[in-house]
Write a protein that holds these residues in place. Structure first.
Motif, PDB file in Angstrom:
ATOM      1  N   GLY A   3     -11.747   0.233 -16.129  1.00  0.00           N
ATOM      2  CA  GLY A   3      -9.498   0.267 -16.860  1.00  0.00           C
ATOM      3  C   GLY A   3      -9.116  -1.030 -15.747  1.00  0.00           C
ATOM      4  O   GLY A   3      -9.948  -1.848 -15.142  1.00  0.00           O
ATOM      5  N   THR A   4      -7.777  -1.279 -15.414  1.00  0.00           N
ATOM      6  CA  THR A   4      -7.272  -2.337 -14.714  1.00  0.00           C
ATOM      7  C   THR A   4      -6.504  -2.584 -13.451  1.00  0.00           C
ATOM      8  O   THR A   4      -8.435  -2.975 -12.326  1.00  0.00           O
ATOM      9  N   ASN A   5      -6.156  -1.135 -12.741  1.00  0.00           N
ATOM     10  CA  ASN A   5      -6.623  -0.786 -11.184  1.00  0.00           C
ATOM     11  C   ASN A   5      -6.853   0.471 -10.940  1.00  0.00           C
ATOM     12  O   ASN A   5      -6.598   0.762 -11.959  1.00  0.00           O
ATOM     13  N   GLN A  65     -13.147   5.461 -19.793  1.00  0.00           N
ATOM     14  CA  GLN A  65     -13.988   4.857 -20.704  1.00  0.00           C
ATOM     15  C   GLN A  65     -12.790   3.658 -20.538  1.00  0.00           C
ATOM     16  O   GLN A  65     -12.862   2.736 -21.126  1.00  0.00           O
ATOM     17  N   ALA A  66     -11.729   3.712 -20.500  1.00  0.00           N
ATOM     18  CA  ALA A  66     -10.554   2.518 -20.515  1.00  0.00           C
ATOM     19  C   ALA A  66      -9.028   2.599 -19.748  1.00  0.00           C
ATOM     20  O   ALA A  66      -8.811   4.075 -19.664  1.00  0.00           O
ATOM     21  N   GLY A  67      -8.555   1.600 -19.816  1.00  0.00           N
ATOM     22  CA  GLY A  67      -7.222   2.016 -18.707  1.00  0.00           C
ATOM     23  C   GLY A  67      -6.979   0.465 -18.679  1.00  0.00           C
ATOM     24  O   GLY A  67      -7.119  -0.263 -18.280  1.00  0.00           O
ATOM     25  N   THR A  68      -5.774   0.325 -19.009  1.00  0.00           N
ATOM     26  CA  THR A  68      -4.651  -0.967 -18.742  1.00  0.00           C
ATOM     27  C   THR A  68      -3.831  -0.607 -17.845  1.00  0.00           C
ATOM     28  O   THR A  68      -2.610  -1.750 -16.725  1.00  0.00           O
ATOM     29  N   GLY A  69      -3.064   0.996 -17.030  1.00  0.00           N
ATOM     30  CA  GLY A  69      -2.782   0.395 -16.163  1.00  0.00           C
ATOM     31  C   GLY A  69      -3.078   0.254 -14.307  1.00  0.00           C
ATOM     32  O   GLY A  69      -4.140  -0.075 -14.407  1.00  0.00           O
ATOM     33  N   SER A  92     -10.285  -4.706 -14.381  1.00  0.00           N
ATOM     34  CA  SER A  92     -10.023  -5.489 -13.985  1.00  0.00           C
ATOM     35  C   SER A  92      -8.939  -6.913 -13.364  1.00  0.00           C
ATOM     36  O   SER A  92      -7.900  -7.548 -13.317  1.00  0.00           O
ATOM     37  N   GLY A  93      -8.753  -5.399 -12.815  1.00  0.00           N
ATOM     38  CA  GLY A  93      -7.611  -5.429 -12.111  1.00  0.00           C
ATOM     39  C   GLY A  93      -7.932  -5.205 -10.305  1.00  0.00           C
ATOM     40  O   GLY A  93      -9.092  -6.004 -10.068  1.00  0.00           O
ATOM     41  N   THR A  94      -6.680  -4.525  -9.782  1.00  0.00           N
ATOM     42  CA  THR A  94      -7.477  -5.398  -7.958  1.00  0.00           C
ATOM     43  C   THR A  94      -8.586  -3.115  -7.938  1.00  0.00           C
ATOM     44  O   THR A  94      -7.769  -2.041  -8.625  1.00  0.00           O
ATOM     45  N   GLY A 138     -12.180  -8.114 -11.538  1.00  0.00           N
ATOM     46  CA  GLY A 138     -10.831  -8.034 -10.601  1.00  0.00           C
ATOM     47  C   GLY A 138     -11.265  -8.150  -8.962  1.00  0.00           C
ATOM     48  O   GLY A 138     -12.564  -7.875  -8.808  1.00  0.00           O
ATOM     49  N   SER A 139     -10.223  -8.022  -8.697  1.00  0.00           N
ATOM     50  CA  SER A 139     -10.495  -7.849  -6.795  1.00  0.00           C
ATOM     51  C   SER A 139     -11.309  -7.194  -5.963  1.00  0.00           C
ATOM     52  O   SER A 139      -9.799  -5.744  -7.022  1.00  0.00           O
ATOM     53  N   ASN A 140     -11.170  -7.140  -5.157  1.00  0.00           N
ATOM     54  CA  ASN A 140     -10.825  -5.360  -3.988  1.00  0.00           C
ATOM     55  C   ASN A 140     -10.410  -5.667  -2.959  1.00  0.00           C
ATOM     56  O   ASN A 140     -10.414  -6.759  -2.565  1.00  0.00           O
ATOM     57  N   SER A 141      -8.971  -5.017  -3.141  1.00  0.00           N
ATOM     58  CA  SER A 141      -8.515  -4.502  -1.301  1.00  0.00           C
ATOM     59  C   SER A 141      -9.150  -3.319  -0.577  1.00  0.00           C
ATOM     60  O   SER A 141      -9.013  -2.665  -0.872  1.00  0.00           O
ATOM     61  N   LEU A 142     -10.138  -3.384   0.298  1.00  0.00           N
ATOM     62  CA  LEU A 142     -11.370  -2.941   1.319  1.00  0.00           C
ATOM     63  C   LEU A 142     -10.524  -2.238   2.724  1.00  0.00           C
ATOM     64  O   LEU A 142     -10.916  -3.170   3.662  1.00  0.00           O
ATOM     65  N   ALA A 143     -10.581  -0.509   2.879  1.00  0.00           N
ATOM     66  CA  ALA A 143     -10.251  -0.052   3.863  1.00  0.00           C
ATOM     67  C   ALA A 143     -11.269   0.811   4.134  1.00  0.00           C
ATOM     68  O   ALA A 143     -11.093   1.521   5.373  1.00  0.00           O
ATOM     69  N   GLY A 144     -11.754   1.640   3.343  1.00  0.00           N
ATOM     70  CA  GLY A 144     -12.751   2.359   3.508  1.00  0.00           C
ATOM     71  C   GLY A 144     -13.731   2.114   3.515  1.00  0.00           C
ATOM     72  O   GLY A 144     -14.257   1.874   2.709  1.00  0.00           O
TER      73      GLY A 144
END
Length: 185
Positions: free
Chosen positions: A31-33, A5-9, A53-55, A76-82
């Motif tokens: 969450g963040t990442n 439900q939430a997270g900052t790391g 909110s992160g990657t 946040g952004s997306n870094s995709l290979a899957g």
């Protein structure tokens, strides 16, 4: 179900994930990442929603086979290979994505939507294959504007709508409706 439900790391899923709840959401993360390093399988309701909110990162080994929609709707952004495959359900990304490996998105009649830009990592290196037989593929942002994509393949779709595309090649293998390129190729 897997719910955050939430997270900052950074939340890292190091191995395979499998949910099979017929009455609840499959995976719902806020969450963040977020990093997926192993395969993801959902049955039952089977949706996956990521509000980052992160990657959001998917490794090449983090292919997803889903019995529902895939939705990335955070800022946040997306870094995709899957790769992602759904059972005729929508695959959607709200924000910018960078391919870190070859990528395949297969949604059947559900469709595939990238609402922002899509870039490669190495010029002409990462291939992208999109399939939405009976559905719509929508690529709203520029593709490969900063770092050119490799081969861009529309494997199947009823309708394809794109913005500007910079890729090594553009291939449409099958289609039943209209393909509209809305920008420079």
């Amino acid at each position: 179900s897997i719910i955050q439900q939430a997270g900052t790391g950074t939340t890292t899923f190091g191995g395979a994930l499998n949910t099979n709840d017929a009455a609840a959401i499959g995976i719902d993360l806020t969450g963040t990442n977020f990093t997926f390093n192993g395969a993801v399988t959902t049955t039952g309701v089977g949706t996956v929603e990521v509000t980052n909110s992160g990657t959001l990162t998917t490794a090449a080994a983090a292919d997803m086979s889903l019995a529902g929609t895939f939705t990335q709707n955070g800022a946040g952004s997306n870094s995709l290979a899957g790769d992602i495959t759904t059972t005729n359900d929508l695959i959607s990304f709200a924000t910018a994505a960078t391919l870190t490996g070859d990528l395949s998105m297969t949604a059947g009649s559900g469709g595939v939507t990238f609402s922002s830009t899509l870039e490669g990592t190495g010029a002409g290196t990462e291939d992208l294959s999109l399939s939405a037989a009976g559905g719509t593929i929508t690529l709203s942002g520029a593709l490969g504007a900063t770092t050119r994509l490799g081969d861009l393949t529309f494997a199947s779709a009823a309708t394809v709508n794109t913005g500007a595309i910079t890729a090594s090649s553009i291939i449409q293998q099958a289609g039943t409706g209209t393909t509209t390129f809305g920008g420079a190729l």
